[in-house]
Design a protein around this motif. Structure first.
Motif: not given
Length: 112
Positions: A4-22
């Motif tokens: 229904k839509f595309k998602i763009e993750l801004l850099e802060e989201v990527n940093q947040f995700l990278n800080g979480l466990n797998e």
């Protein structure tokens, strides 16, 4: 099924995700993908006129990725996710919603 839509993750989201466990990161990404196909308030919920949140519950921890819609391209709809939080209260903190609104204004001003 189609997205229904595309998602763009801004850099802060990527940093947040990278800080979480797998496993937490994988569940969030799975829910992002699922929210593009099905309408489900448990996955993607409107907080106010401009701000939405992607919602994930993993191991009793509530994760939220805040986002807004960019419908300036008529051919495709884009949801821009600004940042992520671990939610500890019943309501999404007002300062997090305001942060998304600030980023949204900057985003659209930069597009002009």
């Amino acid at each position: 099924m189609s997205q229904k839509f595309k998602i763009e993750l801004l850099e802060e989201v990527n940093q947040f995700l990278n800080g979480l466990n797998e496993k937490a990161r994988d569940k969030i990404i799975y829910n992002l993908t699922k929210s593009q196909i099905v309408n489900d308030n448990e996955l993607f919920k409107k907080l106010n006129d401009n701000v939405w949140e992607f919602r994930t519950l993993h191991n009793k921890t509530k994760y939220r990725l805040l986002a807004f819609w960019d419908k300036t391209h008529k051919t495709e709809t884009l949801v821009v996710s600004t940042h992520g939080i671990e939610k500890k209260t019943a309501k999404t903190p007002k300062k997090e919603i305001e942060k998304t609104e600030r980023i949204m204004k900057q985003y659209f001003n930069a597009k002009k």
